[in-house]
Design a protein around this motif. Sequence first.
Motif, PDB file in Angstrom:
ATOM      1  N   SER A 128     -17.822  -5.878  -3.996  1.00 33.59           N
ATOM      2  CA  SER A 128     -17.218  -7.213  -4.032  1.00 33.59           C
ATOM      3  C   SER A 128     -17.718  -8.102  -5.161  1.00 33.59           C
ATOM      4  O   SER A 128     -16.921  -8.818  -5.777  1.00 33.59           O
ATOM      5  CB  SER A 128     -17.445  -7.915  -2.680  1.00 33.59           C
ATOM      6  OG  SER A 128     -17.051  -7.085  -1.612  1.00 33.59           O
ATOM      7  N   LYS A 157     -13.372   1.355   2.970  1.00 36.40           N
ATOM      8  CA  LYS A 157     -12.088   1.354   3.677  1.00 36.40           C
ATOM      9  C   LYS A 157     -12.021   2.461   4.722  1.00 36.40           C
ATOM     10  O   LYS A 157     -11.342   2.314   5.752  1.00 36.40           O
ATOM     11  CB  LYS A 157     -10.944   1.514   2.664  1.00 36.40           C
ATOM     12  CG  LYS A 157      -9.557   1.519   3.259  1.00 36.40           C
ATOM     13  CD  LYS A 157      -8.500   1.645   2.181  1.00 36.40           C
ATOM     14  CE  LYS A 157      -7.096   1.628   2.775  1.00 36.40           C
ATOM     15  NZ  LYS A 157      -6.050   1.717   1.719  1.00 36.40           N
ATOM     16  N   HIS A 208      -5.180  -7.478   9.645  1.00 39.26           N
ATOM     17  CA  HIS A 208      -5.028  -8.282   8.431  1.00 39.26           C
ATOM     18  C   HIS A 208      -6.384  -8.538   7.779  1.00 39.26           C
ATOM     19  O   HIS A 208      -6.500  -8.517   6.543  1.00 39.26           O
ATOM     20  CB  HIS A 208      -4.335  -9.601   8.756  1.00 39.26           C
ATOM     21  CG  HIS A 208      -2.866  -9.451   9.031  1.00 39.26           C
ATOM     22  ND1 HIS A 208      -1.968  -9.062   8.072  1.00 39.26           N
ATOM     23  CD2 HIS A 208      -2.138  -9.644  10.165  1.00 39.26           C
ATOM     24  CE1 HIS A 208      -0.750  -9.012   8.587  1.00 39.26           C
ATOM     25  NE2 HIS A 208      -0.822  -9.371   9.861  1.00 39.26           N
ATOM     26  N   TYR A 209      -7.379  -8.793   8.593  1.00 37.15           N
ATOM     27  CA  TYR A 209      -8.742  -8.993   8.087  1.00 37.15           C
ATOM     28  C   TYR A 209      -9.225  -7.755   7.347  1.00 37.15           C
ATOM     29  O   TYR A 209      -9.800  -7.832   6.250  1.00 37.15           O
ATOM     30  CB  TYR A 209      -9.655  -9.334   9.266  1.00 37.15           C
ATOM     31  CG  TYR A 209     -11.125  -9.028   9.085  1.00 37.15           C
ATOM     32  CD1 TYR A 209     -11.939  -9.869   8.322  1.00 37.15           C
ATOM     33  CD2 TYR A 209     -11.701  -7.917   9.684  1.00 37.15           C
ATOM     34  CE1 TYR A 209     -13.287  -9.589   8.170  1.00 37.15           C
ATOM     35  CE2 TYR A 209     -13.048  -7.636   9.539  1.00 37.15           C
ATOM     36  CZ  TYR A 209     -13.835  -8.476   8.774  1.00 37.15           C
ATOM     37  OH  TYR A 209     -15.163  -8.187   8.633  1.00 37.15           O
ATOM     38  N   ARG A 210      -8.925  -6.592   7.917  1.00 35.89           N
ATOM     39  CA  ARG A 210      -9.340  -5.342   7.290  1.00 35.89           C
ATOM     40  C   ARG A 210      -8.561  -5.078   5.998  1.00 35.89           C
ATOM     41  O   ARG A 210      -9.110  -4.591   5.003  1.00 35.89           O
ATOM     42  CB  ARG A 210      -9.138  -4.189   8.275  1.00 35.89           C
ATOM     43  CG  ARG A 210      -9.749  -2.882   7.882  1.00 35.89           C
ATOM     44  CD  ARG A 210     -11.241  -2.954   7.866  1.00 35.89           C
ATOM     45  NE  ARG A 210     -11.753  -2.727   6.522  1.00 35.89           N
ATOM     46  CZ  ARG A 210     -13.029  -2.654   6.214  1.00 35.89           C
ATOM     47  NH1 ARG A 210     -13.931  -2.802   7.155  1.00 35.89           N
ATOM     48  NH2 ARG A 210     -13.419  -2.453   4.980  1.00 35.89           N
ATOM     49  N   LYS A 211      -7.277  -5.424   5.990  1.00 36.92           N
ATOM     50  CA  LYS A 211      -6.462  -5.227   4.793  1.00 36.92           C
ATOM     51  C   LYS A 211      -6.957  -6.095   3.644  1.00 36.92           C
ATOM     52  O   LYS A 211      -6.955  -5.661   2.478  1.00 36.92           O
ATOM     53  CB  LYS A 211      -4.996  -5.530   5.103  1.00 36.92           C
ATOM     54  CG  LYS A 211      -4.301  -4.474   5.954  1.00 36.92           C
ATOM     55  CD  LYS A 211      -2.848  -4.842   6.208  1.00 36.92           C
ATOM     56  CE  LYS A 211      -2.157  -3.790   7.056  1.00 36.92           C
ATOM     57  NZ  LYS A 211      -0.740  -4.146   7.347  1.00 36.92           N
ATOM     58  N   ILE A 212      -7.365  -7.317   3.959  1.00 35.94           N
ATOM     59  CA  ILE A 212      -7.880  -8.197   2.906  1.00 35.94           C
ATOM     60  C   ILE A 212      -9.151  -7.611   2.297  1.00 35.94           C
ATOM     61  O   ILE A 212      -9.304  -7.569   1.068  1.00 35.94           O
ATOM     62  CB  ILE A 212      -8.148  -9.602   3.482  1.00 35.94           C
ATOM     63  CG1 ILE A 212      -6.833 -10.264   3.893  1.00 35.94           C
ATOM     64  CG2 ILE A 212      -8.891 -10.473   2.468  1.00 35.94           C
ATOM     65  CD1 ILE A 212      -7.015 -11.591   4.599  1.00 35.94           C
ATOM     66  N   LEU A 213     -10.049  -7.133   3.151  1.00 36.66           N
ATOM     67  CA  LEU A 213     -11.282  -6.540   2.644  1.00 36.66           C
ATOM     68  C   LEU A 213     -11.014  -5.270   1.853  1.00 36.66           C
ATOM     69  O   LEU A 213     -11.649  -5.019   0.812  1.00 36.66           O
ATOM     70  CB  LEU A 213     -12.235  -6.248   3.800  1.00 36.66           C
ATOM     71  CG  LEU A 213     -12.789  -7.454   4.558  1.00 36.66           C
ATOM     72  CD1 LEU A 213     -13.687  -6.989   5.698  1.00 36.66           C
ATOM     73  CD2 LEU A 213     -13.559  -8.380   3.629  1.00 36.66           C
ATOM     74  N   ARG A 242      -8.233  -4.503   0.216  1.00 36.94           N
ATOM     75  CA  ARG A 242      -7.631  -4.860  -1.069  1.00 36.94           C
ATOM     76  C   ARG A 242      -8.673  -5.438  -2.020  1.00 36.94           C
ATOM     77  O   ARG A 242      -8.650  -5.171  -3.229  1.00 36.94           O
ATOM     78  CB  ARG A 242      -6.503  -5.883  -0.832  1.00 36.94           C
ATOM     79  CG  ARG A 242      -5.740  -6.231  -2.110  1.00 36.94           C
ATOM     80  CD  ARG A 242      -4.990  -5.034  -2.628  1.00 36.94           C
ATOM     81  NE  ARG A 242      -4.353  -5.320  -3.914  1.00 36.94           N
ATOM     82  CZ  ARG A 242      -4.920  -5.072  -5.091  1.00 36.94           C
ATOM     83  NH1 ARG A 242      -6.139  -4.533  -5.134  1.00 36.94           N
ATOM     84  NH2 ARG A 242      -4.279  -5.340  -6.210  1.00 36.94           N
ATOM     85  N   MET A 243      -9.593  -6.211  -1.492  1.00 36.46           N
ATOM     86  CA  MET A 243     -10.673  -6.763  -2.314  1.00 36.46           C
ATOM     87  C   MET A 243     -11.544  -5.642  -2.870  1.00 36.46           C
ATOM     88  O   MET A 243     -11.968  -5.685  -4.032  1.00 36.46           O
ATOM     89  CB  MET A 243     -11.518  -7.725  -1.481  1.00 36.46           C
ATOM     90  CG  MET A 243     -12.625  -8.412  -2.268  1.00 36.46           C
ATOM     91  SD  MET A 243     -13.680  -9.436  -1.216  1.00 36.46           S
ATOM     92  CE  MET A 243     -12.472 -10.613  -0.592  1.00 36.46           C
TER      93      MET A 243
END
Length: 621
Positions: A199, A222, A271-276, A278-279
Amino acid sequence: MGEREREREDSLTSPVDFSRTNTQANKQANKQENKQMNNHDRQLHIVFLHLDLGIGGAEQLIINLALASSSLSSCSSSFFKTKSSSNNSTRSNNSNSTDNDQRNTQETKTGPSSLLLNAKVSIFTTHCDQNHCFDAVQKKSDPPGILASCVHVVGSFLPVHFFGKGTAFCSTLRMFYLSIVAKRMYPHADVIVLDGLPSPIPYLVSQKTSQCVIYYCHFPDKLLTRDTVNGELFILGNNNGDGISSSTSRLGLVTFVKNVGQWILLRLKNHYRKILDRMEEWAISYADLVCVNSEFTRKQVLHVFPSLEEDFNEKDKMKVLHPAIDLNKFVLPDFDAKQEILSKGGQYGFFMPIVSLNRFERKKNIEVLLHAYASIQKDKLEHDNGISCNNTTRTYSRSGKNKHQSTGTQHNHPPSRLPPLIIAGGYDVRNKENVEYLKELQCLANNLGIQDQTVFKPSVSDEERAMLLKSALCVVYTPHREHFGIVPLEAMYAGSAVVAMKSGGPEETVKDGITGILVDMTPKDTCEKLANAIRSLLEDPKIAIDMGKCGHEHVKKHFGLDPFRQEWSRLVLQEAVPRGKERLRNAHDSTRTTTTSTVIWWCLCLLVVFCACWIRWYTTS
């Protein structure tokens, strides 16, 4: 005479002027090479960022990278030789002394200084328990660890999770805090190396003083979710111990659908997992160089992050750097002692235990070994009671080729006295999963009736770890789809056969039938296959000794620190540093991207500072 002399001077001047012209033309071409030589002569400063400097494969890798980089490591060989010599048993044989002489001769030829970067090293971490860390970073030992003075523990007040939730988010905040503190303390560091979560990479490269950033990817975060084993669906608490679910659908979704509130929480979590995720994919793309621990990990990274494949393949930004072990740190194998134990202890030697070395985490799948050991114990009891059964046993020839032979009416039973099963490894009382999983394994051993033969050893020291690996009949490595696995290397060098799952990193390190046995992991009969593999070594322990000899030579040739240091030095000087300089030169061509990333990551940095201040206020009030 004057005219002739002038003509002669003119004729001599022409080629001299031409050579000077060529020299001036070549100055620009040699400029980069001279800079690299000057940079190599100047002491580099390499900063490492790692969340928790405990005991594990990732921590061992960071320490090896630091030792391979540090100017302090010139004395590491003598340090580890002293530690190893104190651990050697009094029964050293001629083969061991010959092996030691060969190793010393090889070190004399190469020389430590020719393999090291001789750089200044700084290690930043949020937690380093002196009772749960490697000797190289221990400050309380006498003498202190080689890297003890290089370790900076900052941000220990930051939470690891919020009431058992949000571990990935908290880890992201902690990595950001480490990056901010490291850049403030050493703004002109030449190389920044981080692992775990990528990150902070965009923030690090947005700083004009960052020469190059290297990201070491153990495995994509992921794929490290709680309901999977390294990306594959995993059912916790499977009664048969097989670990891998035969169903491709998630159990429990019906329960979530029935309850609207839980369904909403599930959607938010996704959604929380998708943001992480993608980050993570976006941050990796900013690294100057990405190192992975195996070809298996490399394929998984490019598979789950398809946007990186074209760019990384075109620029060749992803390199495989296999972890290594410090051969001087481990005691040499003593095969004569094992042969003597066999002659005194019967067919297989009671005093050579079956050993498992792993962190106490559910993804390590240690319960499979407990079930397999219980199956062997049950077979022993049936044999003692006169109950015979026909079975198929997997055997291995002395040449190293494996085969299956049907026993028919022949009864191949394990010996009447089983060796003890030792479950050891990393254990942190702060880690909720470590505490829970150890209790689960102890309860499972009691339920299976093998509690008297099973010994649990959490947080073993380096000396005890080395002796366990050396004295084992075999070392069983049960993780499925393991990224690399350093334990099989340590076991093979210590002269023990390895029984591992046929997936992930062990497929690249263990030679099936030669240095160990690889077991196929299937939903139904994993435990039985593992039991058969262990049983074959119990019935003929000489095969295990032969595998240990082959494994020792295999590791010494391919996975020692010398080739590891050479490859790491090459990656830093010839790959990472030039790429970082090229990025800085081309920074003006990507002003908009750099500005955008800087704004985003400074906002996240402010969020980190705010959370840190709030947590400190909350804990002190």
